[in-house]
Motif scaffolding. Structure first.
Motif, PDB file in Angstrom:
ATOM      1  N   GLY A  77       0.787  -1.227   0.000  1.00 51.63           N
ATOM      2  CA  GLY A  77       0.000   0.000   0.000  1.00 51.63           C
ATOM      3  C   GLY A  77       0.817   1.274   0.000  1.00 51.63           C
ATOM      4  N   ILE A  78       2.107   1.172   0.280  1.00 49.24           N
ATOM      5  CA  ILE A  78       2.941   2.377   0.347  1.00 49.24           C
ATOM      6  C   ILE A  78       3.014   3.112  -0.992  1.00 49.24           C
ATOM      7  CG2 ILE A  78       5.353   3.135   0.548  1.00 49.24           C
ATOM      8  CD1 ILE A  78       3.907   2.999   3.189  1.00 49.24           C
ATOM      9  N   PRO A  79       3.138   2.428  -2.138  1.00 46.28           N
ATOM     10  CA  PRO A  79       3.183   3.182  -3.399  1.00 46.28           C
ATOM     11  C   PRO A  79       1.972   4.099  -3.602  1.00 46.28           C
ATOM     12  CG  PRO A  79       3.928   0.939  -3.767  1.00 46.28           C
ATOM     13  CD  PRO A  79       3.406   0.987  -2.362  1.00 46.28           C
ATOM     14  N   MET A  80       0.766   3.581  -3.269  1.00 55.31           N
ATOM     15  CA  MET A  80      -0.425   4.409  -3.420  1.00 55.31           C
ATOM     16  C   MET A  80      -0.443   5.539  -2.394  1.00 55.31           C
ATOM     17  SD  MET A  80      -2.093   3.501  -6.019  1.00 55.31           S
ATOM     18  CE  MET A  80      -3.554   4.484  -5.685  1.00 55.31           C
ATOM     19  N   LYS A  81      -0.049   5.217  -1.158  1.00 50.71           N
ATOM     20  CA  LYS A  81       0.011   6.257  -0.131  1.00 50.71           C
ATOM     21  C   LYS A  81       1.010   7.345  -0.524  1.00 50.71           C
ATOM     22  CE  LYS A  81      -1.226   3.509   3.952  1.00 50.71           C
ATOM     23  NZ  LYS A  81      -0.734   2.993   5.264  1.00 50.71           N
ATOM     24  N   ALA A  82       2.135   6.917  -1.093  1.00 55.43           N
ATOM     25  CA  ALA A  82       3.176   7.878  -1.469  1.00 55.43           C
ATOM     26  C   ALA A  82       2.653   8.873  -2.498  1.00 55.43           C
ATOM     27  CB  ALA A  82       4.399   7.140  -2.004  1.00 55.43           C
ATOM     28  N   MET A  83       1.845   8.389  -3.430  1.00 60.11           N
ATOM     29  CA  MET A  83       1.274   9.281  -4.431  1.00 60.11           C
ATOM     30  C   MET A  83       0.388  10.340  -3.769  1.00 60.11           C
ATOM     31  SD  MET A  83       2.510   8.473  -7.335  1.00 60.11           S
ATOM     32  CE  MET A  83       1.392   9.340  -8.428  1.00 60.11           C
ATOM     33  N   LYS A  84      -0.391   9.931  -2.771  1.00 57.90           N
ATOM     34  CA  LYS A  84      -1.259  10.875  -2.063  1.00 57.90           C
ATOM     35  C   LYS A  84      -0.428  11.855  -1.229  1.00 57.90           C
ATOM     36  CE  LYS A  84      -5.083   7.557  -1.702  1.00 57.90           C
ATOM     37  NZ  LYS A  84      -5.921   6.754  -0.771  1.00 57.90           N
ATOM     38  N   TRP A  85       0.613  11.323  -0.568  1.00 54.43           N
ATOM     39  CA  TRP A  85       1.433  12.167   0.287  1.00 54.43           C
ATOM     40  C   TRP A  85       2.100  13.301  -0.483  1.00 54.43           C
ATOM     41  CZ3 TRP A  85       4.028   7.368   2.948  1.00 54.43           C
ATOM     42  CH2 TRP A  85       3.178   6.898   3.954  1.00 54.43           C
ATOM     43  N   LEU A  86       2.446  13.026  -1.731  1.00 54.18           N
ATOM     44  CA  LEU A  86       3.141  14.048  -2.523  1.00 54.18           C
ATOM     45  C   LEU A  86       2.305  15.310  -2.706  1.00 54.18           C
ATOM     46  CD1 LEU A  86       4.836  11.828  -5.269  1.00 54.18           C
ATOM     47  CD2 LEU A  86       5.920  12.910  -3.287  1.00 54.18           C
ATOM     48  N   PHE A  87       0.979  15.181  -2.506  1.00 47.25           N
ATOM     49  CA  PHE A  87       0.094  16.331  -2.698  1.00 47.25           C
ATOM     50  C   PHE A  87      -0.460  16.873  -1.384  1.00 47.25           C
ATOM     51  CE2 PHE A  87      -0.014  13.800  -6.603  1.00 47.25           C
ATOM     52  CZ  PHE A  87       0.333  14.759  -7.546  1.00 47.25           C
ATOM     53  N   MET A  88       0.010  16.331  -0.263  1.00 46.82           N
ATOM     54  CA  MET A  88      -0.425  16.817   1.041  1.00 46.82           C
ATOM     55  C   MET A  88       0.386  18.038   1.466  1.00 46.82           C
ATOM     56  SD  MET A  88      -0.936  13.327   3.314  1.00 46.82           S
ATOM     57  CE  MET A  88      -0.832  14.295   4.852  1.00 46.82           C
ATOM     58  N   LYS A  89      -0.278  18.942   2.166  1.00 44.22           N
ATOM     59  CA  LYS A  89       0.446  20.103   2.685  1.00 44.22           C
ATOM     60  C   LYS A  89       1.471  19.678   3.724  1.00 44.22           C
ATOM     61  CE  LYS A  89      -0.147  24.483   5.150  1.00 44.22           C
ATOM     62  NZ  LYS A  89      -1.097  25.422   5.788  1.00 44.22           N
ATOM     63  N   HIS A  90       1.040  18.822   4.656  1.00 43.05           N
ATOM     64  CA  HIS A  90       1.939  18.329   5.696  1.00 43.05           C
ATOM     65  C   HIS A  90       2.260  16.856   5.415  1.00 43.05           C
ATOM     66  CE1 HIS A  90       1.561  22.014   7.924  1.00 43.05           C
ATOM     67  NE2 HIS A  90       0.251  21.897   7.986  1.00 43.05           N
ATOM     68  N   CYS A 116       7.630  -3.814  -1.483  1.00 38.72           N
ATOM     69  CA  CYS A 116       6.310  -3.410  -0.993  1.00 38.72           C
ATOM     70  C   CYS A 116       5.260  -4.489  -1.263  1.00 38.72           C
ATOM     71  CB  CYS A 116       5.893  -2.085  -1.620  1.00 38.72           C
ATOM     72  SG  CYS A 116       6.879  -0.673  -1.098  1.00 38.72           S
ATOM     73  N   THR A 117       5.574  -5.712  -0.883  1.00 43.41           N
ATOM     74  CA  THR A 117       4.631  -6.820  -1.003  1.00 43.41           C
ATOM     75  C   THR A 117       4.405  -7.423   0.377  1.00 43.41           C
ATOM     76  OG1 THR A 117       6.322  -8.521  -1.351  1.00 43.41           O
ATOM     77  CG2 THR A 117       5.525  -7.337  -3.303  1.00 43.41           C
ATOM     78  N   SER A 118       3.297  -8.119   0.536  1.00 48.55           N
ATOM     79  CA  SER A 118       2.992  -8.733   1.830  1.00 48.55           C
ATOM     80  C   SER A 118       4.066  -9.737   2.227  1.00 48.55           C
ATOM     81  CB  SER A 118       1.627  -9.423   1.775  1.00 48.55           C
ATOM     82  OG  SER A 118       0.602  -8.480   1.537  1.00 48.55           O
ATOM     83  N   GLU A 119       4.539 -10.504   1.263  1.00 45.58           N
ATOM     84  CA  GLU A 119       5.563 -11.524   1.553  1.00 45.58           C
ATOM     85  C   GLU A 119       6.867 -10.884   2.006  1.00 45.58           C
ATOM     86  OE1 GLU A 119       7.922 -15.234  -0.648  1.00 45.58           O
ATOM     87  OE2 GLU A 119       6.590 -13.914  -1.800  1.00 45.58           O
ATOM     88  N   ARG A 120       7.327  -9.877   1.273  1.00 45.08           N
ATOM     89  CA  ARG A 120       8.594  -9.233   1.634  1.00 45.08           C
ATOM     90  C   ARG A 120       8.457  -8.471   2.948  1.00 45.08           C
ATOM     91  NH1 ARG A 120      12.624 -11.551   0.322  1.00 45.08           N
ATOM     92  NH2 ARG A 120      13.671  -9.735   1.202  1.00 45.08           N
ATOM     93  N   TYR A 121       7.300  -7.842   3.154  1.00 41.33           N
ATOM     94  CA  TYR A 121       7.071  -7.097   4.395  1.00 41.33           C
ATOM     95  C   TYR A 121       7.193  -8.020   5.596  1.00 41.33           C
ATOM     96  CZ  TYR A 121       4.758  -4.168   7.906  1.00 41.33           C
ATOM     97  OH  TYR A 121       4.475  -3.456   9.044  1.00 41.33           O
ATOM     98  N   ALA A 122       6.588  -9.196   5.520  1.00 35.30           N
ATOM     99  CA  ALA A 122       6.636 -10.135   6.639  1.00 35.30           C
ATOM    100  C   ALA A 122       8.069 -10.586   6.918  1.00 35.30           C
ATOM    101  CB  ALA A 122       5.744 -11.341   6.337  1.00 35.30           C
ATOM    102  N   ILE A 123       8.820 -10.871   5.866  1.00 36.45           N
ATOM    103  CA  ILE A 123      10.217 -11.304   6.040  1.00 36.45           C
ATOM    104  C   ILE A 123      11.049 -10.190   6.660  1.00 36.45           C
ATOM    105  CG2 ILE A 123      12.323 -11.929   4.790  1.00 36.45           C
ATOM    106  CD1 ILE A 123      10.495 -13.392   2.763  1.00 36.45           C
ATOM    107  N   ASN A 124      10.931  -8.995   6.107  1.00 38.01           N
ATOM    108  CA  ASN A 124      11.752  -7.877   6.574  1.00 38.01           C
ATOM    109  C   ASN A 124      11.393  -7.465   7.994  1.00 38.01           C
ATOM    110  OD1 ASN A 124      13.040  -7.800   4.066  1.00 38.01           O
ATOM    111  ND2 ASN A 124      11.544  -6.371   3.216  1.00 38.01           N
ATOM    112  N   LYS A 125      10.091  -7.432   8.312  1.00 35.62           N
ATOM    113  CA  LYS A 125       9.684  -7.052   9.665  1.00 35.62           C
ATOM    114  C   LYS A 125      10.161  -8.088  10.680  1.00 35.62           C
ATOM    115  CE  LYS A 125       5.793  -5.534  12.498  1.00 35.62           C
ATOM    116  NZ  LYS A 125       6.274  -4.168  12.781  1.00 35.62           N
ATOM    117  N   SER A 126      10.122  -9.351  10.311  1.00 24.90           N
ATOM    118  CA  SER A 126      10.591 -10.395  11.215  1.00 24.90           C
ATOM    119  C   SER A 126      12.077 -10.232  11.512  1.00 24.90           C
ATOM    120  CB  SER A 126      10.324 -11.772  10.604  1.00 24.90           C
ATOM    121  OG  SER A 126      10.783 -12.793  11.462  1.00 24.90           O
TER     122      SER A 126
END
Length: 422
Positions: free
Chosen positions: A59-72, A96-106
């Motif tokens: 979900g970060i890629p989509m969030k990043a697109m939104k963040w680029l247009f936020m004031k803060h 930014c996949t569920s599989e990689r996220y789980a491995i990296n967070k662990s």
């Protein structure tokens, strides 16, 4: 062994202390005039053993697109024709996949929990103080969507046995009473009670003093020009000063690179491609004028990805991620975002008296630090900790000390080495 540690930030200082405890002859080399004067100087003050997640998440890629247009916005991108930046961003997106996220967070939680034990033992054996508190981190959600999205973090915490508590609005106020003034702005939170807080700069300086008492030599004001490598083995370093009998070359049996964002620049001439890139963060340090309206520990404002931390008689407000290369300018728009977050949740403070700072966090594309040997014998890395340098420093120091000395570490460190990048 004679060991040189490159870098006197929090990772370098803890590494030197641990190596000296193991009986090695240690020299720390840094271009600054003292310890912890760059990224470790005014960070967010969190020691986040539980609140410990990769930035690369579903979900970060989509969030990043939104963040680029936020004031803060929590993310600021200043694109440039920089192959290192573009390569790092591409690798991050691939994580930014569920599989990689789980491995990296662990991986991160494994090292963070090891560091939690190490920090407690270090504090007991040294007695150092640094405005420390052991009251946890409250990840604060302003929307139901944020609270629902925390389920993936709860799952990872549970899988690794990390204590946590999901809180409603009243639960958040129980943990952080000052939030009662803004109760309508929050819906809930995720508490990781084993997290700690404190002043990283004070900690690093106190530990550097203990390291010197163990015989560690600190060569400040020294620029590292190159690594001295011969026949596939590191022999020492080349500097801009006479450090050893009138010579600019300082010999060693092993060298530990703990230079944060600058580590790849030193390693590149040796053919070691280290995907660490600087991601700039900012902070404010504000004197407390009304203790009843200040946080008790750390509140992480999930909307703006900003941490608000109690440090003695001060509040440290830190966060944001600016991808702009090796620049350390202070943008007023970034200060405005920090001020907005802290005054919105903890109104009444005097932000006009705040000191403003920025530092370059050494980020890997998967969020996990790089710890261990390289293809060059005697050359080791302890870098790429991103926003969690202090959190992971004691565990990282123990690992690097064991690896340098040829001992088997207490936890598996094989998937932390630079070899994971191919």
């Amino acid at each position: 062994m004679k060991v040189i540690v490159l870098g006197a930030g929090i990772v370098g200082v803890t590494s030197a202390y641990q190596l000296a405890k193991a009986g090695h002859e240690v020299t720390v080399v840094d271009r600054q005039s003292g310890p912890a004067l760059e990224t470790s100087f005014a960070n967010a003050g969190e020691v986040s053993f539980g609140y410990c997640s990769p930035w690369a998440a579903p979900g970060i890629p989509m969030k990043a697109m939104k963040w680029l247009f936020m004031k803060h916005a929590p993310l600021i991108l200043r694109p440039k024709l920089d192959m290192a930046m573009l390569s790092w961003m591409a690798r991050m997106l691939s994580n930014c996949t569920s599989e990689r996220y789980a491995i990296n967070k662990s991986r991160m939680l494994r090292l963070a929990d090891y560091s939690r034990v190490g920090l407690a033992e270090l504090r007991a054996e040294t007695g150092i103080t640094y405005d420390e508190r052991m009251q946890g981190t409250l990840q604060l959600f302003r929307t139901q969507q944020q609270l629902d999205a925390s389920a993936k973090d709860v799952k990872a915490l549970a899988a690794d046995g990390i204590p946590y508590e999901v809180l409603d609005r009243d639960g958040c106020i129980r943990v952080e009473p000052a939030l009662k003034h803004v109760r309508d702005k929050i819906v809930g939170g995720l508490l990781t009670p084993k997290d700690e807080t404190g002043d990283c700069f004070k900690f690093a300086n106190a530990l550097a003093d203990r390291a010197e008492a163990l015989g560690v030599r600190f060569a400040y004001g020294t620029t590292i020009k190159a690594l001295d490598v011969e026949a596939g083995r590191v022999r020492g370093i080349v500097t801009d000063r006479d450090l050893d009998r009138g010579r600019e070359r300082l010999s060693a049996d092993a060298v530990v690179v703990a230079l944060g964002s600058y580590s790849p620049l030193l390693l590149k001439p040796l053919g070691i491609r280290l995907p660490v890139y600087p991601v700039k963060g900012y902070s404010l340090t504000i004197p407390i004028t009304d203790a009843a309206r200040a946080p008790e520990s750390t509140v992480m404002d999930e909307t703006y990805k900003i941490a608000i931390t109690r440090l003695g008689d001060r509040i440290r407000v830190g966060g944001m991620a600016e991808i702009s290369g090796y620049t350390n300018d202070l943008g007023l728009a970034r200060r405005s975002t920090l001020e907005h977050s802290v005054t919105d949740l903890f109104p009444g403070g005097d932000v006009s008296r705040a000191s403003f700072w920025s530092g370059l966090r050494p980020m890997t594309p998967d969020g996990t630090p790089v710890i261990g040997p390289t293809k060059i014998a005697g050359l080791f890395l302890n870098t790429g900790h991103g926003t969690l340098g202090w959190t992971m420093s004691t565990g990282s120091a123990r690992l690097i000390s064991d690896l340098v000395g040829g001992a088997t570490p207490d936890i598996d460190a094989r998937d932390l080495a630079v070899s994971r990048y191919g």
